[in-house]
Design an enzyme around this catalytic site. Structure first.
Site, PDB file in Angstrom:
ATOM      1  N   HIS A 119      -7.190  40.303  -7.681  1.00  0.00           N
ATOM      2  CA  HIS A 119      -8.330  39.615  -7.048  1.00  0.00           C
ATOM      3  C   HIS A 119      -9.048  40.547  -6.099  1.00  0.00           C
ATOM      4  O   HIS A 119     -10.196  40.315  -5.741  1.00  0.00           O
ATOM      5  CB  HIS A 119      -7.866  38.341  -6.314  1.00  0.00           C
ATOM      6  CG  HIS A 119      -7.105  38.631  -5.057  1.00  0.00           C
ATOM      7  ND1 HIS A 119      -5.821  39.140  -5.068  1.00  0.00           N
ATOM      8  CD2 HIS A 119      -7.451  38.523  -3.763  1.00  0.00           C
ATOM      9  CE1 HIS A 119      -5.420  39.316  -3.817  1.00  0.00           C
ATOM     10  NE2 HIS A 119      -6.389  38.946  -3.007  1.00  0.00           N
ATOM     11  N   LYS A 130       1.136  39.583   1.450  1.00  0.00           N
ATOM     12  CA  LYS A 130       1.134  40.330   2.711  1.00  0.00           C
ATOM     13  C   LYS A 130      -0.267  40.850   3.033  1.00  0.00           C
ATOM     14  O   LYS A 130      -0.771  40.688   4.144  1.00  0.00           O
ATOM     15  CB  LYS A 130       2.097  41.507   2.510  1.00  0.00           C
ATOM     16  CG  LYS A 130       2.536  42.224   3.732  1.00  0.00           C
ATOM     17  CD  LYS A 130       3.582  43.284   3.351  1.00  0.00           C
ATOM     18  CE  LYS A 130       4.804  42.685   2.666  1.00  0.00           C
ATOM     19  NZ  LYS A 130       5.782  43.688   2.243  1.00  0.00           N
ATOM     20  N   ASP A 168      -5.271  40.536   6.194  1.00  0.00           N
ATOM     21  CA  ASP A 168      -6.669  40.881   5.879  1.00  0.00           C
ATOM     22  C   ASP A 168      -6.859  42.363   5.545  1.00  0.00           C
ATOM     23  O   ASP A 168      -7.753  43.019   6.064  1.00  0.00           O
ATOM     24  CB  ASP A 168      -7.592  40.493   7.052  1.00  0.00           C
ATOM     25  CG  ASP A 168      -7.706  38.980   7.190  1.00  0.00           C
ATOM     26  OD1 ASP A 168      -7.758  38.292   6.156  1.00  0.00           O
ATOM     27  OD2 ASP A 168      -7.700  38.496   8.349  1.00  0.00           O
ATOM     28  N   LYS A 188       3.778  47.208  -6.778  1.00  0.00           N
ATOM     29  CA  LYS A 188       5.002  47.872  -6.322  1.00  0.00           C
ATOM     30  C   LYS A 188       5.566  48.686  -7.471  1.00  0.00           C
ATOM     31  O   LYS A 188       5.470  48.283  -8.634  1.00  0.00           O
ATOM     32  CB  LYS A 188       6.046  46.832  -5.889  1.00  0.00           C
ATOM     33  CG  LYS A 188       7.094  47.375  -4.958  1.00  0.00           C
ATOM     34  CD  LYS A 188       6.542  47.486  -3.548  1.00  0.00           C
ATOM     35  CE  LYS A 188       7.596  47.788  -2.533  1.00  0.00           C
ATOM     36  NZ  LYS A 188       7.095  47.479  -1.177  1.00  0.00           N
ATOM     37  N   SER A 191      -1.472  52.219   6.065  1.00  0.00           N
ATOM     38  CA  SER A 191      -1.847  52.870   4.811  1.00  0.00           C
ATOM     39  C   SER A 191      -3.333  52.637   4.518  1.00  0.00           C
ATOM     40  O   SER A 191      -4.027  53.513   4.001  1.00  0.00           O
ATOM     41  CB  SER A 191      -1.023  52.314   3.645  1.00  0.00           C
ATOM     42  OG  SER A 191       0.197  53.006   3.531  1.00  0.00           O
TER      43      SER A 191
HETATM   44  P1  NAD Z   1      14.864  53.657   3.879  1.00  0.00           P
HETATM   45  O1  NAD Z   1      15.315  54.199   2.594  1.00  0.00           O
HETATM   46  O2  NAD Z   1      14.139  54.548   4.824  1.00  0.00           O
HETATM   47  O3  NAD Z   1      16.079  53.021   4.706  1.00  0.00           O
HETATM   48  C1  NAD Z   1      16.948  52.054   4.217  1.00  0.00           C
HETATM   49  C2  NAD Z   1      18.269  52.197   4.971  1.00  0.00           C
HETATM   50  O4  NAD Z   1      19.140  51.133   4.607  1.00  0.00           O
HETATM   51  C3  NAD Z   1      18.985  53.510   4.632  1.00  0.00           C
HETATM   52  O5  NAD Z   1      19.364  54.156   5.833  1.00  0.00           O
HETATM   53  C4  NAD Z   1      20.181  53.051   3.817  1.00  0.00           C
HETATM   54  O6  NAD Z   1      21.298  53.896   3.940  1.00  0.00           O
HETATM   55  C5  NAD Z   1      20.432  51.679   4.425  1.00  0.00           C
HETATM   56  N1  NAD Z   1      21.236  50.811   3.572  1.00  0.00           N
HETATM   57  C6  NAD Z   1      21.338  50.787   2.232  1.00  0.00           C
HETATM   58  N2  NAD Z   1      22.176  49.836   1.825  1.00  0.00           N
HETATM   59  C7  NAD Z   1      22.642  49.241   2.944  1.00  0.00           C
HETATM   60  C8  NAD Z   1      23.567  48.197   3.181  1.00  0.00           C
HETATM   61  N3  NAD Z   1      24.182  47.560   2.179  1.00  0.00           N
HETATM   62  N4  NAD Z   1      23.813  47.840   4.473  1.00  0.00           N
HETATM   63  C9  NAD Z   1      23.196  48.467   5.492  1.00  0.00           C
HETATM   64  N5  NAD Z   1      22.328  49.471   5.314  1.00  0.00           N
HETATM   65  C10 NAD Z   1      22.042  49.858   4.057  1.00  0.00           C
HETATM   66  O7  NAD Z   1      13.985  52.363   3.512  1.00  0.00           O
HETATM   67  P2  NAD Z   1      12.868  51.669   4.380  1.00  0.00           P
HETATM   68  O8  NAD Z   1      11.569  52.287   4.010  1.00  0.00           O
HETATM   69  O9  NAD Z   1      13.282  51.625   5.793  1.00  0.00           O
HETATM   70  O10 NAD Z   1      12.866  50.208   3.734  1.00  0.00           O
HETATM   71  C11 NAD Z   1      13.770  49.206   4.159  1.00  0.00           C
HETATM   72  C12 NAD Z   1      13.211  47.848   3.778  1.00  0.00           C
HETATM   73  O11 NAD Z   1      11.913  47.678   4.368  1.00  0.00           O
HETATM   74  C13 NAD Z   1      13.009  47.619   2.285  1.00  0.00           C
HETATM   75  O12 NAD Z   1      13.241  46.265   1.982  1.00  0.00           O
HETATM   76  C14 NAD Z   1      11.547  47.938   2.073  1.00  0.00           C
HETATM   77  O13 NAD Z   1      11.000  47.307   0.931  1.00  0.00           O
HETATM   78  C15 NAD Z   1      10.972  47.368   3.350  1.00  0.00           C
HETATM   79  N6  NAD Z   1       9.645  47.912   3.698  1.00  0.00           N
HETATM   80  C16 NAD Z   1       9.469  49.249   3.882  1.00  0.00           C
HETATM   81  C17 NAD Z   1       8.202  49.716   4.226  1.00  0.00           C
HETATM   82  C18 NAD Z   1       7.941  51.177   4.522  1.00  0.00           C
HETATM   83  O14 NAD Z   1       6.829  51.492   5.001  1.00  0.00           O
HETATM   84  N7  NAD Z   1       8.876  52.078   4.326  1.00  0.00           N
HETATM   85  C19 NAD Z   1       7.126  48.828   4.340  1.00  0.00           C
HETATM   86  C20 NAD Z   1       7.354  47.464   4.151  1.00  0.00           C
HETATM   87  C21 NAD Z   1       8.623  47.019   3.827  1.00  0.00           C
END
Ligand code: NAD
Length: 472
Positions: free
Chosen positions: A64, A93, A98, A105, A361
């Site tokens: 959209h 999100k 906005d 993804k 971003s």
């Molecule tokens: P990342 O890879 O930087 O960090 C994830 C961390 O979680 C790692 O340190 C990993 O070792 C740890 N981990 C893995 N399995 C685990 C477990 N079972 N228990 C505890 N810790 C565990 O990833 P991120 O970018 O920080 O993303 C984390 C979450 O945030 C995801 O769900 C992602 O979709 C979401 N997210 C990330 C962003 C972004 O900008 N990076 C934006 C929006 C949402």
């Protein structure tokens, strides 16, 4: 463990909200469906000569608005269902904050710890090539960013590969965000998601009535916090909360968790992990070998910041925190969400709370398309204006500041907002405004915040479709 379809879970949350919107069933079905999913497999010749088959995906949930936007995840959990769910969350999100994108993804089904840096580079470049071949990447088409298991390094490989393939090199930088600053990235992107999580929690904690209902004082200061996942999002969220006076009492990682009700110093835990290569055995903290149990320890705010489906029907009853701040995507299953909401736990939902990443971003994408650093044209003028105001105030009160004070003030005022300042201000404004929007929606329907957030997203996407004029 029972298999749960992540996409089904998101759709249940969507349906629960949709009944409050009054939009036509066909329009709701279109908003909810995932428009396209691409699955590709390709061979990787490993450093030792063996061959691995790599499975990679990209889902574009909603067109959209274009381009579509969403991160790229490297994790063994990646499959078509997961990217579809995450892409749909991106659509909602972006609408909530906005940001003018449809949701997307991508992901590659690998445990990155099992691959060398050159192997990861080959995988990333081949994936980019496959996306480009099928028109799943481009500044006006679909723009990836970092997510779980990826960082600025992967984004620079993606950009570098994309720019050799495109016939529009002028806009190539805008084909991917989360790049290193020296390669067209924007200052503040690395910490953006965690900083946004902090702003969202701070806003939730600032509403006195909501905090009193939980038996808590308003404000972040003094609140005890547990973080699951000390990666990009978890680390930065914990950092800004600690700076604002919250007490980090628990940290969970994949290899174990730490708990200390008197507080853990975040930087000391980070150094300990670097030095020992493990999370456990941090001085003064209780070891929790089964890392998942950290979710059940006492705290005011629980921040799951790792992966989805961490709190389910089987452990939801044992969660003690009064506030759950969903930094990760989908950390609560639909059942767990219902159980906790019924108990009065305040859940700050992922579709809102981790939107800081896509917000910044968006600022990076704008910078790449305009080829101008934010603030470049206004910074000096702002500084001159501030100095003029200072002079005028001094004239009006017929008083001069002491030379030392004037010099100090001039040094501060002689610089207008930098790119980092502007990005931070835009991020804060976005997170604060959106919180009050979803809070108002929830209040007006007497519903929880997540349902309020979904209603807000559905209404905005529906308006987007209706503006196109293609539906009766
Ligand atoms: P990342 O890879 O930087 O960090 C994830 C961390 O979680 C790692 O340190 C990993 O070792 C740890 N981990 C893995 N399995 C685990 C477990 N079972 N228990 C505890 N810790 C565990 O990833 P991120 O970018 O920080 O993303 C984390 C979450 O945030 C995801 O769900 C992602 O979709 C979401 N997210 C990330 C962003 C972004 O900008 N990076 C934006 C929006 C949402």
């Amino acid at each position: 463990m029972q298999h749960i379809s992540f996409f089904d879970e998101v759709n249940k949350m969507f349906d629960r909200a949709a009944v409050h919107t009054g939009h036509a069933p066909g329009l709701l079905a279109q908003i909810r469906s995932c428009n396209s999913v691409y699955h590709v497999s390709f061979p990787l010749v490993r450093d030792n000569g063996e061959i691995d088959v790599i499975h990679a995906y990209r889902a574009e949930h909603s067109h959209h608005m274009q381009p579509t936007k969403g991160g790229i995840r490297y994790a063994p959990t990646v499959n078509a269902d997961e990217v579809m769910a995450l892409a749909s969350l991106m659509s909602y999100k972006c609408a909530i904050v906005d940001v003018p994108y449809g949701g997307a993804k991508g992901g590659i089904c690998i445990d990155r710890r099992q691959y060398s840096q050159p192997e990861l580079e080959r995988i990333t470049r081949r994936y980019t090539f496959e996306l480009a071949k099928k028109n799943f990447i481009g500044p006006g088409v679909d723009v990836p960013a970092p997510d779980y298991g990826t960082s600025a390094t992967e984004m620079s490989w993606i950009f570098d590969t994309y720019q050799t393939l495109t016939d529009n090199p002028l806009d190539a930088l805008a084909a991917v965000t989360g790049k290193p600053v020296g390669m067209g990235g924007v200052r503040g992107r690395v910490e953006a998601t965690g900083r946004g999580v902090f702003f969202g929690i701070r806003e939730a904690c600032s509403i006195e009535e909501d905090m009193r209902a939980l038996g808590l004082d308003p404000g972040v200061e003094g609140k005890s916090v547990i973080v699951q996942g000390l990666g990009n999002v978890g680390y930065h969220a914990a950092h800004f909360l600690e700076k604002a006076g919250a007490k980090i009492v628990g940290i969970g990682e994949y290899d174990g968790a730490l708990y200390n009700p008197d507080g853990l110093c975040l930087e000391d835990v980070v150094s300990h992990r670097k030095e020992t290569g493990a999370t456990l055995n941090f001085p003064g903290a209780q070891n929790i070998e089964n890392s998942k149990l950290i979710l059940e320890m006492d705290c005011d705010i629980l921040i799951p910041a790792a992966l989805e489906s961490q709190v389910r029907r089987d452990n939801a009853d044992r969660i003690k925190s009064k506030i759950i701040a969903e930094a990760a995507n989908g950390p609560l299953t639909f059942d767990a969400d219902q159980m906790l909401a019924e108990r009065g736990v305040v859940i700050i939902p992922d579709v809102y709370l981790n939107a800081g990443g896509v917000t910044v971003s968006y600022f990076e994408w704008l910078r790449n398309l305009s080829h101008v650093r934010h603030g470049r044209m206004s910074r000096r003028r702002e500084a001159h204006n501030a100095l003029k105001i200072l002079e005028t105030v001094q004239d009006l009160v017929d008083k001069r500041l002491s030379t030392a004070t004037a010099k100090g003030l001039e040094t501060t005022l002689a610089f207008g907002a930098s790119e980092a300042d502007l990005v931070d201000s835009g991020l804060e404004d976005t997170m604060v405004t959106a919180y009050h929007e979803i809070h108002a929606k929830a209040r007006s329907h007497n519903l929880d915040l997540r349902t309020g957030a979904f209603i807000s997203a559905i209404d905005k996407i529906a308006q987007g479709y209706l503006r196109m004029g293609i539906f009766p």
